[in-house]
Structures are given as structure tokens and as C-alpha cells.
Design an enzyme around this catalytic site. Structure first.
Site, PDB file in Angstrom:
ATOM      1  N   ASP A 131       0.909  -1.036   0.024  1.00 63.26           N
ATOM      2  CA  ASP A 131      -0.071   0.163  -0.156  1.00 63.26           C
ATOM      3  C   ASP A 131       1.423   1.363  -0.448  1.00 63.26           C
ATOM      4  O   ASP A 131       1.161   1.545   1.193  1.00 63.26           O
ATOM      5  CB  ASP A 131      -0.656  -0.024   1.315  1.00 63.26           C
ATOM      6  CG  ASP A 131      -1.511  -1.055   1.254  1.00 63.26           C
ATOM      7  OD1 ASP A 131      -3.118  -0.483   0.681  1.00 63.26           O
ATOM      8  OD2 ASP A 131      -1.463  -2.466   2.154  1.00 63.26           O
ATOM      9  N   ARG A 155       4.543   2.420   3.149  1.00 68.17           N
ATOM     10  CA  ARG A 155       5.155   1.595   3.214  1.00 68.17           C
ATOM     11  C   ARG A 155       6.643   1.893   2.984  1.00 68.17           C
ATOM     12  O   ARG A 155       6.723   1.343   3.717  1.00 68.17           O
ATOM     13  CB  ARG A 155       4.521  -0.236   2.940  1.00 68.17           C
ATOM     14  CG  ARG A 155       3.281  -0.328   2.872  1.00 68.17           C
ATOM     15  CD  ARG A 155       2.651  -0.165   3.749  1.00 68.17           C
ATOM     16  NE  ARG A 155       1.241  -0.633   4.424  1.00 68.17           N
ATOM     17  CZ  ARG A 155       0.051   0.185   5.281  1.00 68.17           C
ATOM     18  NH1 ARG A 155       0.863   0.715   5.852  1.00 68.17           N
ATOM     19  NH2 ARG A 155      -0.851  -0.292   5.050  1.00 68.17           N
ATOM     20  N   LYS A 159      -9.784   1.638  -5.235  1.00 68.45           N
ATOM     21  CA  LYS A 159     -10.044   1.213  -3.553  1.00 68.45           C
ATOM     22  C   LYS A 159     -10.902   1.705  -3.510  1.00 68.45           C
ATOM     23  O   LYS A 159     -10.838   2.978  -3.694  1.00 68.45           O
ATOM     24  CB  LYS A 159      -8.603   0.444  -2.589  1.00 68.45           C
ATOM     25  CG  LYS A 159      -7.986   0.711  -2.598  1.00 68.45           C
ATOM     26  CD  LYS A 159      -6.922   0.642  -2.074  1.00 68.45           C
ATOM     27  CE  LYS A 159      -6.440   1.837  -0.917  1.00 68.45           C
ATOM     28  NZ  LYS A 159      -4.524   1.018  -0.336  1.00 68.45           N
ATOM     29  N   HIS A 160     -12.056   1.954  -2.719  1.00 66.98           N
ATOM     30  CA  HIS A 160     -12.566   0.615  -2.225  1.00 66.98           C
ATOM     31  C   HIS A 160     -14.039   0.256  -2.262  1.00 66.98           C
ATOM     32  O   HIS A 160     -14.850   1.347  -2.184  1.00 66.98           O
ATOM     33  CB  HIS A 160     -12.351   0.377   0.340  1.00 66.98           C
ATOM     34  CG  HIS A 160     -10.959   0.969   0.104  1.00 66.98           C
ATOM     35  ND1 HIS A 160     -10.938   1.789   0.198  1.00 66.98           N
ATOM     36  CD2 HIS A 160     -10.228   0.563   1.403  1.00 66.98           C
ATOM     37  CE1 HIS A 160     -10.211   2.256   0.798  1.00 66.98           C
ATOM     38  NE2 HIS A 160      -9.473   0.525   0.609  1.00 66.98           N
ATOM     39  N   HIS A 167     -12.137  -1.107   9.365  1.00 68.07           N
ATOM     40  CA  HIS A 167     -10.746  -1.514   9.798  1.00 68.07           C
ATOM     41  C   HIS A 167     -11.292  -2.174  11.376  1.00 68.07           C
ATOM     42  O   HIS A 167     -10.853  -3.461  12.480  1.00 68.07           O
ATOM     43  CB  HIS A 167      -9.546  -0.866   9.870  1.00 68.07           C
ATOM     44  CG  HIS A 167      -8.407  -1.274   9.686  1.00 68.07           C
ATOM     45  ND1 HIS A 167      -8.994   0.553   8.590  1.00 68.07           N
ATOM     46  CD2 HIS A 167      -8.064  -1.199   8.649  1.00 68.07           C
ATOM     47  CE1 HIS A 167      -8.127   0.550   7.171  1.00 68.07           C
ATOM     48  NE2 HIS A 167      -7.622  -0.388   7.462  1.00 68.07           N
ATOM     49  N   ASP A 221     -10.876  -6.714   0.198  1.00 67.10           N
ATOM     50  CA  ASP A 221      -9.485  -5.858   1.004  1.00 67.10           C
ATOM     51  C   ASP A 221      -9.220  -7.396   2.517  1.00 67.10           C
ATOM     52  O   ASP A 221     -10.343  -7.930   2.344  1.00 67.10           O
ATOM     53  CB  ASP A 221     -10.761  -4.464   2.443  1.00 67.10           C
ATOM     54  CG  ASP A 221      -9.728  -3.404   2.603  1.00 67.10           C
ATOM     55  OD1 ASP A 221      -8.471  -3.507   3.374  1.00 67.10           O
ATOM     56  OD2 ASP A 221     -10.331  -2.767   2.606  1.00 67.10           O
TER      57      ASP A 221
END
Length: 569
Positions: free
Chosen positions: A95, A104, A195-196, A208, A281
Site C-alpha cells: 500500500d 509502506r 479501491k474501495h 478496520h 480488502d
């Protein structure tokens, strides 16, 4: 391929460690706990997965240190995959959205601006170039798929998970810049992932940690959420990622989109005519796990229309459940083959069967290349938005003054202080944290009273609790802090470093700017805007509402420049 090999291709797994074959105590313990083996290469050998996703130390995976190490890890994993009975290379993903929230690869990787900053810049060329730079650096280290761009249209100021990850609230602008980014990633040889789906931009719950519901009617869905996905599909986007959100206007059952056949097959496949790869996801998010056990979630997502299953919890359980569903006829062999075909087709299109390996030494020269860094700064310079300058304080002169830089962020306040110091000012930096105590507020306000100028960084100071409508503790503390500073009579400049809405709940200040992130490039652009080295060109990609709900405080497209004119779209 055997059925077992086909089922393996459906999964995207995480692995722990910096090298494919090295056994280190900490990473081996994590790999053993998840998979019953020691090394990343052994994970590949056990499951023969279709993909791997890299994480940094934040999740504990520790896959990403420096370009040579990442490239070496990628090569080791690809050798493990292509050394199997059926030599099938991996999709290696991460990501790397750009901006300050979801990324990242850190330095020396280039920190391109995030989506909302690009939305403020209004340039499809800049969005394209940003994706080319990110994609080029990812490809250099063997990452061939990026879980970006975010195609969500952020129409909810209280959205806790999307915010500046979105281009903004305007579907047409989002569609234009999403399409440009898809083209940019493809030009760099990296698979793009929109996304998403079907849209996470109007939620008040973070998927999350729970299961959000999007209450849009079918008409609202068509007008708001779908245009960026349609644009991505028109540009031939390789992959679309699902959202763990409920959308009853399409699926009255209340199943999350990830597990909804009406949404993934009915809407995305049949109505939007999308034949690319659909990935879920992360299946270990609460939006999935709260409703679906580890042996159910992957089967239901696959039956709904997903091709690849990302981060299924309890991998042994998930793999066995999908395999049993195929063997029992719950999932037909034809349906399995359709998904495996899409996975292999994408790998072939990206040239992975020809040569999945990368040049380790070349990676070190590509990642963070001088031209990439220069492009990042130039693009970011066009995104800073001067929202208010009611007292004409900005741009600041170079006349020496004593400046206090304070507010949120140890690194952020330090970098702001350095940017102002370089412009001939005497600067004191006092960081207060996200939730300053009353004692800390009083201490810093007393210090501010003796200064010529205060520059304050805020981070989501307009946040409200979705259930109560009241400010969150951190927002309330930041609001009280700015109010105490304003009461000193010292000129106050506020920079909203994340979502631009903070000004809606702050007292009157001398000036307010929105940066949509706190990368080093964003802070350098802020310093330039404060002193007129840069004429602010960013325009709000969202509406800033009044705190009482009575309408717009600042409309979409608002932005001031130093010619004294408001630029309206």
C-alpha cells in the site's frame, strides 16, 4: 495445475522477515504462529499463494528497510515461487498511496503527495507523474502491484478512515485524477488497484474496527461513488479492491460488499462490465471478522465474485475451507478456473513469467532518485491551500521576528521550525502532542504571549464523535489550545496538517492554511507559502462546513492567492 495449486493462487499472504530464506528468531516466531514454518520462502512453498503483501515494522512484518534489501527479498520470494512444480511468479503488493497516512516504503523512497493534495492541485498531469514516480520505485524493488489509487469520494467530513486518502468530494475531479493515476502506474509497469468498491467515502465507521453502512440510494451511488471506478475501468485498471461496507440499495441483505454477490458480480461484473481482477480488502479487518468466521469469510467472498483473498486470518483454516468448498461442489471448478485465469493473465500482462527478478543494485539508484525528489517538491508546491488571510498577515516579510512553532507532531513542528529558520527568523519549537493537557496549554500560551508570531500545526482538530456529535478528546484539546493562543493577542497562523476541516471549529486566527499531509515536501511548501516564496495555488477539494451545520464556511474550490483574489472553480 492441481486443485490445490489453483486454490493457493487465490490467496495473498503476508510474510515476516527481511530475507526470503533467513531464519531470525522474531520473524520465525511470527511465521510459525501464522503458518507453521520459519521463513518467507517456506510460506511460499507450503501454500503456493498467488500473491504476497509487504508491510513495514508498524504491523511487525519488517519487510521494508532499504532498496537493496527489498529487492533481494522480492527476488528470493520469486525464486521460491518459480521453483515449484508449476513455476508461477508472485504478485508482490503493498500500500503505497502517497501522502502521510498509508504508505509502506519510507526514505529514501520518494514521498509523493497524497490524493487530497493532488485534488487541491487540480492537475491530471501531476497525478499521472506522481503515480509514475511511485510505480517506478516500486517496480525497481520487485513490487509489481500497488494497492492504489483510492477511488473513494469523500463526501463525509467525519469519515474516520478515508479523509485525505481521497481526492475530494467532487466525483468528476476524483474520476479524472484516478484515471490519470491508473495510467501512471501502468506506464511504470505496475498493476494499479482502484479501491474501495463500491465506495467508502461516506462512512462514519472505520472498517478496520467495525462494519460501516453506506446509506446512499442507487441514484446517489451512480452520481457520487461510481464515477471514479467507471473511469478506472475505462482506463483498463488491472484490479479493483472491495470494501467491507454495507450498501442496502444494491444488496438489501446487509452483507458487506466483500461478501455480496449482488455488489461484486451483479454491479461490478455485470453492470460495469469489469473483467479484471477483484481482490478483497484485508479479511482480518473487523468489518469482515465481526460477521464471518475464518472458515466462512474466504468462501463467501469468493462466491460473491472476488478472485483473490487478502490476509485471510488463520491461513490453514481458510485454505482448507476454500479447498473443501471446491471439492464438495459448493464452488464449481469452472468458477475456480475463471479466477485463476484472471490471476495468471495479469501476471502475464505484467511480464512476470518472462522475468520476475529485479536488479538489486539498480534499485538503489532508482528509489529516491534526484529527479523524483524534485518532482515531488514541485507537485507539492502547487497543493498548499491558503484558506483564510483575513488580516492580510501573509505573505510574511523577511523582517526578523521571534516565532513560536507549536502544536501537533514532533517531526512536523521541528520541520516547520527549520523551514522558518532558513528564512531568517528566530524560532522556538514547543511540541504539545495530539491532546495537550490544560497545564501544557497554559504553559505554551504564556510563552506565546512574548512572541511576535505563533505558527500552530493541528491534526484533525474538527473531529467529532459520530455517536454524540461532540468533539473527540484530541480535537477538543486542540481547539482549547488554539483558543488560548489566540487570547494572547499574538498573531496566530494555523496549518491544518491532515483533513482541512479544522478551521470550522477554531476561533478566529490571522491565517489558516491546509497542507493535506505532513511529508517533508508538504512542510517545505508550507514554509514557502508563508513567506511568499510560493504563491499558494491549491484549491479546496472539499467543502468546509460550518460547525453548526448551517451551510458552507468555505466552499469547494475556494483558495486565496497573494494577488488578493479568491480563486473559484
Amino acid at each position: 495445475m492441481t486443485v490445490e495449486e489453483k486454490v493457493g493462487q487465490l490467496f495473498v499472504v503476508e510474510v515476516y522477515g527481511q530475507d526470503a530464506n533467513t531464519v531470525s528468531p522474531q520473524s520465525a516466531a511470527r511465521n510459525q504462529a501464522l503458518y507453521g514454518v520459519d521463513t518467507p520462502a517456506q510460506v511460499i512453498g507450503k501454500y503456493k499463494p498467488g500473491g504476497v503483501i509487504y508491510f513495514d515494522t508498524g504491523r511487525g512484518a519488517d519487510n521494508l528497510r532499504d532498496p537493496r534489501q527489498i529487492a533481494t527479498l522480492s527476488n528470493g520470494l520469486q525464486l521460491a515461487a518459480t521453483g515449484q512444480r508449476k513455476p508461477i511468479p508472485l504478485l508482490i503488493s503493498t500500500d503505497q498511496e502517497g501522502g502521510s497516512l498509508v504508505f509502506r516504503l519510507t526514505a529514501p523512497a520518494t514521498a509523493m503527495p497524497g490524493n487530497m493534495a493532488l485534488g487541491a492541485g487540480r492537475s491530471a498531469a501531476a497525478a499521472h507523474r506522481s503515480a509514475v514516480v511511485i510505480g517506478t520505485e516500486l517496480a525497481a524493488v520487485g513490487i509489481n502491484q500497488n494497492y492504489a489509487p483510492v477511488a473513494d469520494v469523500n463526501v463525509n467530513p467525519a469519515n474516520p478512515v478515508i479523509g485525505i486518502r481521497s481526492i475530494g468530494e467532487n466525483p468528476d475531479l476524483a474520476a479524472e485524477l484516478v484515471a490519470a493515476q491508473v495510467d501512471g502506474y501502468h506506464a511504470a509497469g505496475v498493476a494499479a488497484v482502484a479501491k474501495h468498491f463500491p465506495g467508502h467515502g461516506d462512512t462514519a465507521t472505520d472498517s478496520h474496527f467495525g462494519l460501516p453502512e453506506v446509506t446512499h440510494t442507487r441514484e446517489q451511488l451512480e452520481a457520487i461513488d461510481l464515477p471514479p471506478f467507471r473511469a478506472a475501468i475505462a482506463r483498463g485498471v488491472d484490479t479493483i479492491m472491495t470494501a467491507h461496507v454495507v450498501l442496502r440499495s444494491v444488496d438489501p441483505s446487509g452483507a458487506p460488499a466483500t461478501m455480496s454477490r449482488p455488489i461484486l458480480t451483479g454491479l461490478l461484473r455485470d453492470e460495469l462490465c469489469y473483467d479484471g481482477l477483484i481482490v478483497t480488502d484485508a479479511l482480518d479487518m473487523r468489518g469482515a471478522t465481526d460477521t464471518y468466521p475464518p472458515n466462512v469469510a474466504p468462501v463467501e467472498a469468493f462466491k460473491a465474485g472476488a478472485d483473490m483473498l487478502v490476509l485471510a486470518p488463520q491461513m490453514d483454516v481458510a485454505y482448507a475451507a476454500v479447498l473443501e468448498a471446491v471439492r464438495s461442489g459448493q464452488i464449481s471448478n469452472r468458477r475456480l478456473d475463471e479466477s485463476v485465469y484472471r490471476i495468471l493473465r495479469l501476471k502475464m500482462r505484467r511480464g512476470l513469467f518472462d522475468n520476475p527478478l529485479v536488479d538489486v543494485e539498480l534499485a538503489a539508484t532508482v528509489v529516491g532518485a534526484p529527479q523524483h525528489l524534485a518532482d515531488a517538491q514541485a507537485i507539492t508546491n502547487r497543493t498548499t491551500t491558503l484558506v483564510s488571510n483575513d488580516f492580510g498577515l501573509l505573505p510574511l516579510s523577511r523582517e526578523p521576528r521571534n516565532v513560536l512553532v507549536t502544536g501537533w507532531g514532533v517531526t512536523t513542528t521541528r520541520l516547520i521550525g527549520e523551514a522558518i529558520t532558513r528564512r531568517g527568523q528566530s524560532v522556538a519549537v514547543v511540541e504539545t502532542g495530539l491532546t495537550p493537557t490544560q497545564a501544557r496549554i497554559d504553559e505554551v500560551a504564556a510563552l506565546a504571549a512574548g512572541k511576535d508570531l505563533v505558527v500552530v500545526s493541528t491534526n484533525n482538530a474538527a473531529n467529532v464523535n459520530a455517536a454524540t456529535g461532540l468533539p473527540t478528546p484530541s480535537a477538543a484539546a486542540q481547539q482549547a489550545f488554539v483558543a488560548a493562543l489566540a487570547a494572547t493577542g499574538t498573531p496566530i497562523i494555523v496549518s491544518g496538517m491532515r483533513n482541512p476541516y479544522d478551521i470550522s471549529r477554531l476561533p478566529a486566527v490571522s491565517a489558516y492554511l491546509a497542507t493535506y499531509g505532513y511529508t517533508a515536501h508538504a512542510i517545505e511548501a508550507l514554509g514557502g507559502a508563508l513567506f511568499g516564496d510560493i504563491n499558494p495555488a491549491g484549491r479546496l477539494p472539499v467543502t468546509i462546513p460550518r460547525s453548526d451545520g448551517s451551510g458552507a464556511l468555505y466552499p469547494f474550490g475556494h483558495g486565496l492567492s497573494y494577488d488578493g483574489l479568491a480563486m473559484m472553480m
